[in-house]
Design a protein around this motif. Sequence first.
Motif, mmCIF file in Angstrom:
data_model
loop_
_atom_site.group_PDB
_atom_site.id
_atom_site.type_symbol
_atom_site.label_atom_id
_atom_site.label_comp_id
_atom_site.label_asym_id
_atom_site.label_seq_id
_atom_site.Cartn_x
_atom_site.Cartn_y
_atom_site.Cartn_z
ATOM 1 N N GLY A 95 36.803 47.521 90.845
ATOM 2 C CA GLY A 95 38.132 46.908 90.795
ATOM 3 C C GLY A 95 39.124 47.655 89.929
ATOM 4 N N ARG A 96 38.654 48.656 89.188
ATOM 5 C CA ARG A 96 39.569 49.429 88.333
ATOM 6 C C ARG A 96 40.438 50.337 89.193
ATOM 7 N NH1 ARG A 96 37.656 53.447 83.379
ATOM 8 N NH2 ARG A 96 39.655 54.547 83.132
ATOM 9 N N SER A 97 41.686 50.476 88.843
ATOM 10 C CA SER A 97 42.607 51.310 89.610
ATOM 11 C C SER A 97 42.694 52.702 88.998
ATOM 12 C CB SER A 97 44.000 50.683 89.644
ATOM 13 O OG SER A 97 44.908 51.547 90.331
ATOM 14 N N LEU A 98 42.612 53.712 89.856
ATOM 15 C CA LEU A 98 42.757 55.106 89.431
ATOM 16 C C LEU A 98 44.137 55.653 89.776
ATOM 17 C CD1 LEU A 98 39.282 56.566 90.490
ATOM 18 C CD2 LEU A 98 39.983 55.643 88.269
ATOM 19 N N MET A 99 45.041 54.766 90.157
ATOM 20 C CA MET A 99 46.400 55.191 90.487
ATOM 21 C C MET A 99 47.012 55.961 89.317
ATOM 22 S SD MET A 99 48.922 54.851 92.822
ATOM 23 C CE MET A 99 48.622 53.332 93.720
ATOM 24 N N GLY A 100 47.577 57.129 89.619
ATOM 25 C CA GLY A 100 48.243 57.922 88.595
ATOM 26 C C GLY A 100 47.360 58.968 87.936
ATOM 27 N N THR A 101 46.049 58.917 88.155
ATOM 28 C CA THR A 101 45.176 59.939 87.570
ATOM 29 C C THR A 101 45.285 61.238 88.372
ATOM 30 O OG1 THR A 101 43.262 59.271 88.886
ATOM 31 C CG2 THR A 101 43.581 58.168 86.763
ATOM 32 N N ALA A 102 44.938 62.341 87.710
ATOM 33 C CA ALA A 102 45.074 63.656 88.350
ATOM 34 C C ALA A 102 44.176 63.769 89.575
ATOM 35 C CB ALA A 102 44.748 64.759 87.340
ATOM 36 N N PHE A 156 43.333 63.474 95.697
ATOM 37 C CA PHE A 156 42.674 62.825 96.827
ATOM 38 C C PHE A 156 43.680 62.446 97.918
ATOM 39 C CE2 PHE A 156 39.263 61.037 93.749
ATOM 40 C CZ PHE A 156 38.602 62.254 93.754
ATOM 41 N N THR A 157 44.881 62.093 97.513
ATOM 42 C CA THR A 157 45.875 61.599 98.473
ATOM 43 C C THR A 157 46.651 62.722 99.161
ATOM 44 O OG1 THR A 157 47.555 61.415 96.716
ATOM 45 C CG2 THR A 157 46.146 59.492 97.130
ATOM 46 N N GLN A 158 46.442 63.957 98.746
ATOM 47 C CA GLN A 158 47.250 65.061 99.264
ATOM 48 C C GLN A 158 46.705 65.670 100.549
ATOM 49 O OE1 GLN A 158 47.484 67.716 95.914
ATOM 50 N NE2 GLN A 158 49.141 66.565 94.930
ATOM 51 N N ALA A 159 45.466 65.358 100.908
ATOM 52 C CA ALA A 159 44.863 65.938 102.111
ATOM 53 C C ALA A 159 43.754 65.016 102.608
ATOM 54 C CB ALA A 159 44.311 67.335 101.813
ATOM 55 N N PRO A 160 43.421 65.085 103.896
ATOM 56 C CA PRO A 160 42.333 64.244 104.421
ATOM 57 C C PRO A 160 40.988 64.572 103.796
ATOM 58 C CG PRO A 160 43.694 65.112 106.201
ATOM 59 C CD PRO A 160 44.097 65.832 104.964
ATOM 60 N N SER A 161 40.810 65.822 103.378
ATOM 61 C CA SER A 161 39.572 66.230 102.713
ATOM 62 C C SER A 161 39.875 67.471 101.885
ATOM 63 C CB SER A 161 38.466 66.525 103.732
ATOM 64 O OG SER A 161 38.842 67.621 104.567
ATOM 65 N N GLY A 162 38.968 67.797 100.964
ATOM 66 C CA GLY A 162 39.182 68.982 100.140
ATOM 67 C C GLY A 162 38.134 69.098 99.058
ATOM 68 N N GLU A 163 38.250 70.166 98.292
ATOM 69 C CA GLU A 163 37.334 70.422 97.168
ATOM 70 C C GLU A 163 38.147 70.989 96.007
ATOM 71 O OE1 GLU A 163 36.718 72.564 100.032
ATOM 72 O OE2 GLU A 163 35.729 70.931 101.117
ATOM 73 N N PHE A 164 37.717 70.652 94.791
ATOM 74 C CA PHE A 164 38.386 71.189 93.605
ATOM 75 C C PHE A 164 37.553 70.889 92.360
ATOM 76 C CE2 PHE A 164 39.870 66.852 94.154
ATOM 77 C CZ PHE A 164 39.803 66.310 92.873
ATOM 78 N N PHE A 165 37.836 71.640 91.297
ATOM 79 C CA PHE A 165 37.277 71.336 89.983
ATOM 80 C C PHE A 165 38.236 70.400 89.264
ATOM 81 C CE2 PHE A 165 34.531 75.095 90.423
ATOM 82 C CZ PHE A 165 33.373 74.628 89.824
#
Length: 507
Positions: A219-226, A231-240
């Motif tokens: 139930g915790r919101s991660l809105m605003g985290t890096a 996650f919202t910028q592409a349908p899928s991806g990878e990163f450090f």
Amino acid sequence: MTRRPNAVIGVSVLIACAILGIAAWVLTEMRHDALRRAQEAAINVALLVERDTARNLELYDLSLQAVIEGLEHPGVRDLPPDLRRMVLFDRSATAKDLGSLLVLDEDGNIVIDSKVDPPRRVNLSDRDYFRVHRDAANVGLYVSHPFEPRLTTGTSIAMSRRLSHPDGSFAGVVVGTMRLNYFHNLFAGMNLGEGSSMALMLADGTMLMRRPYDPKIVGRSLMGTANYTRFTQAPSGEFFGTAAIDGVERWYAFRHIGNFPLILDVAVASRGIYAEWHRRAWIIWSLVGAVDVIILTLAVLFAQQLRRRIAMETELRSLARTDALTGLCNRRAFDEMAELEWRRAQRSGLPLSLLMIDIDHFKGFNDLYGHSAGDDALAAVARCIGENIRRPGDTAARYGGEEFAVLLPDTGDAGAVRVAETMRAAVQELDRRHVASPYHIVTVSIGVACTSERRFATLRAFVNAADAALYEAKGGGRNRVVCEPAGAVSDFIAPPTVPTANTRSAR
């Protein structure tokens, strides 16, 4: 190289550096391989979880749509309850971790229940899955935020669709619940390694499930985290990235699950990715370091031994070419130098002079004073000879017994006579007593030959000429210098007066 100790060390250093370089390259490739393997594993897990989740949610959504289609069919609502449940609800509603399929009227009351009949008397108008459909007609499938159900136990989410009257007005909601334990069990079956994590969240950043599991995170919101922003910028991806929840750096592989408003991420901890690599790197570096230390140590030891050997060989060569008593070159060394300088003089046309020196009445000195005193006299005369040749190319040698020879390259007859007279005078100035000599001191006779006076057919003839001049000096009274050809004599007599040169030309 075997004659150059520093080269041995240099080559050993290069070999050690090459081994280090190869080890560094291998470890770099191993590090890249470790990252690739971890990435492939994370991506495979993400695909597996995504497909499993999408398939089950799609099946559940089809059940919801089947209920809506059934209710739109005339007469279905008027069927007996048992028959109506069989028509509206398939067996997916009884699957593990699935709750009830419910039909709510426009006020939020349960009117049809897949579990029991008559339906349980519960009003759910306060739930977000009811309000969102009541307030908007085009939501489609809605996945709710996590909640604690009133009819069953275990934190759940709901999937819901809107019911509409023929005129399009709100008629209620069809909703099915799913326990979050389903995702907990699904995540638990995946092995990602120490420090890794998996998370499922709604599209708005609300956390539904995470491994490692912590009920406080649900139930915790991660809105605003890096990470959520990425996650919202592409349908899928990878990163450090670094997790906002625990601050651990991880490599993330994320995917949006089908057409559902869900985001799945699989994250492998950086320390987990390289844990095995660090262990192997430590072993490899230790072995390479030990090998390099052994190589360099052996190289240093070998170089030290080589230096000792070279020094010993140099000393032996020096001893082989040096007369032990006088410290001058011996006959063998003199013959080699004479051959070398003779050929050079023949090629260049420059003069070459040779002095043959003999200690006067030396046999009588030995008989009178003994061989020990004779050795001292020989050493003293040798010092006088050696101290009066200055140029690197000049060579003085003990020719044999009490006889000495001096080679003077690039020196004419006048210069050679001057050097010879300097040596004769130096011996006389020793004032070493010799009662068997008419001069009552040790003296020397010197014969000089020079290639500038006449041409000699061979080196032997050149040496014989100097030897003949020496005999001329001895026959003329000794303690004098005679320059070949016979008759060019620097005559120094009148003992005990110290002789002086009649002529002395610049060398």
